[in-house]
Design an enzyme around this catalytic site. Sequence first.
Site, PDB file in Angstrom:
ATOM      1  N   SER A  10       0.811  -1.220   0.000  1.00 46.33           N
ATOM      2  CA  SER A  10       0.000   0.000   0.000  1.00 46.33           C
ATOM      3  C   SER A  10       0.847   1.273   0.000  1.00 46.33           C
ATOM      4  O   SER A  10       0.309   2.366  -0.187  1.00 46.33           O
ATOM      5  CB  SER A  10      -0.941   0.008   1.203  1.00 46.33           C
ATOM      6  OG  SER A  10      -0.210   0.029   2.413  1.00 46.33           O
ATOM      7  N   LYS A  18      -6.324   5.323   7.695  1.00 47.96           N
ATOM      8  CA  LYS A  18      -5.127   6.034   7.232  1.00 47.96           C
ATOM      9  C   LYS A  18      -5.385   7.543   7.143  1.00 47.96           C
ATOM     10  O   LYS A  18      -4.542   8.356   7.555  1.00 47.96           O
ATOM     11  CB  LYS A  18      -4.693   5.475   5.877  1.00 47.96           C
ATOM     12  CG  LYS A  18      -4.145   4.052   5.967  1.00 47.96           C
ATOM     13  CD  LYS A  18      -3.792   3.477   4.605  1.00 47.96           C
ATOM     14  CE  LYS A  18      -3.198   2.084   4.749  1.00 47.96           C
ATOM     15  NZ  LYS A  18      -2.853   1.463   3.459  1.00 47.96           N
TER      16      LYS A  18
END
Length: 796
Positions: A652, A695
């Site tokens: 990611s 996030k």
Amino acid sequence: MIKPLDKHQLYTPCDIDRFDFETTDQLDSFKGIIGQDRAMQALHLGVNIQHDGYNLFVLGPTGLGKHTVVREYLESLPKSRETPPDWVYVNNFEKPSEPIAISLTSEHASIFRDDMHQLVEDLCSAIPGAFETDEYRLRLQEIDDELKKTIESAFGKLNDEAEASHMRLLRTPHGFAFAPVKNDEVIKPKEFDALPESEKRRIEETVNALEEKLTGILRMQPQWQREARNKVKELNREIVMFASGHLIDELKNKYKDHAVIQAYLEAVQQDVIQNLQNFRRDEETPEHMNVPLMKTPAFRRYEVNIIVDHTQHDGGVPVVTPDLPNYANLIGVVEHTVHMGALQTDFTLIKAGALHQANGGYLIIDAIKLLMQPYAWEGLKRALISRQIKIQSLGQIYSLVNTVSLEPEPIPLKVKVVLIGDRMLYYLLHAYDPEFKQLFKIAADFEERVARTAENQHVYARMIAGLLQRNNLRPLERSAVARIIEHGARLAGDAEKLSINMMDIVDVLREADYYAGESDLSVVGRAHIQRAIDAQFYRGDRIREQLQEAINRGILMIDTEGAKVGQINGLAVMRLGDVSFAVPSRITATARLGSGKVIDIERETKLGGAIHSKGVFILSSFLAERYARNYPLSLSASLVFEQSYGRIEGDSASMAELCSLLSALSDLPILQSIAMTGSVNQRGQAQAIGGVNEKIEGFFDICKFSGLTGTQGVLIPASNRVHLMLRADVIEACEAGHFAIYTYNTVDEAMEILTGDSADRINKQVEGRLLELEKIRQNLAKQDKDASGNHEKDTD
């Protein structure tokens, strides 16, 4: 110019106007299970197909309610299904070490046990009475008189023969003796000594002949006594048969259609005759000792050990769920008692296992609990393959002990086993245990998410109503139901999906109910649901707070302002217990002349996982494909997660790594006020990642502490937009223009936002730098070649 997302794109609320209720009390609870059509079809097939090997493995994450669904489905099956037989063990009188198994229809097992109790009690009354009759005493006396008559007759004949030879048979304290007689008087020793020698010899020869006959009589006497005893035994047998025959015949007639019981009662009758002494009246009978008759050692042999009894069920087939599925609890066990320091056992100490209880029905087992118990898995497979339950101790199976124990007759097995576990466990068993595929042919795979449609949201509300009723909780206002639905979307990690993890939902409902109770309210509101959600996160938030404090104090270096070359803020998600959160991580890149390698420092130090390393290798492919098709990639680059001391896994951050590398090559600074996440492919396209909400919120919290400037934000792949279900404070900041969420499709779009320059200019500078490095490499190679040639001339 790419614009940030507006507030409607950051959160998908639940429209309460679509609900036609005020509180969940007005809803009918949902009886089924939402979104599990595939699993329920598999469950239906596995339960109803009647072929070997069609047992079930129910797989899916914890918290979906798999145990409850399976048990309720099995218990809802028609009660009209035939109840399986009860099973008992009885003594094997010929081979006591091999008890006999008998199947009986429901309720008849306890009746048979009671019949045997009554039989023994009747025998204990009838047999002693039969031996106290005048007829028995008279016949016993006749046998005794006959024995005496036989002995007296033999001695009488011998005595007559002795008299005819002028001898007399005398009984002395030392036995029998013969003496000569004269004038009907025994000759005294002095007179005998005075007799002529020829007379003495005649008398001695006569005595010897008579003594020989006497010896013959004495030798026959034990045989006569033995014959008398046999006659007594035969008499006793007749008496016992007379006293017990009609009692046992009554039972035989009652169970005339059961061949095994008929044979067993025959054996009982023979054993009663052989152990007659147990039924003769004694001063210390169990009645006087206050001990149940069948519990005394003499009568335990006639006990009926019921190991499976279905009389307490409401009908239908059994559904059994063992709490501890170890070997003994599954297969059964023969227990032992200690008597005077020695271990003893018999058929009454045979205990049933879960397979016995579930025989003819269904056995539900938690797969991980089963596999954690030594030999339990192998024992279960052996029973399913052989289709019988054979009770053996592990010591017997693996020859660990040599002591003699019971070997009960195996019981035929017909059962459906339902294992429940997670997907990884199912796939491991399927891959590495060949017998697993033969025995568990049906997989019922439970979904953890369903589509968030208007219809499903209404069903979700009904499901919540059912959970409230089952857990005796206060009803919810419709706004509270809407908040639970929104929370379900957040748990699913997708605004267009709903989590059906019932464990997580019920936990929130219980805690919200508690907070409503603190306020003396009869209905749970949206604020109580939010408070419960916040409290759950706060309880597991200690590590996140410590990491954020370290960032805020400058211990962990994260910039939220300015611009730096070759440096970017990446985002990583951590999951500790039930709490997931994200923390920023500084990613830096360096670029210099080299042989075309991108060095992953995490991989070189064995801190990078395989997926992360794959993402870094993609970067080299992207650079070569886009910028260096016609010449070698003369680059040596290094990538690292700064201040990272644990294992890095996942791809990611691969887009962030690529952007930092392009910044290092183009010498264009990246805005530190913007963090980014996303993976990249060899074409430079952005790919979706997980944990996008966490996030964004993780970087937002860091920026909020240092002060929101209006320039801060997060870059996410465009394909992640449908996953956004952000916190209210993040949405408010975005609406006010203090924070921004950007989406991007390619690395070019991301670099334009991060640097403020156009993609064309960035690509030209990167390509120019790579050409420059290639020219340097070529010049160095030429210098090396020239130096090598000059060296050869000097040598010549």
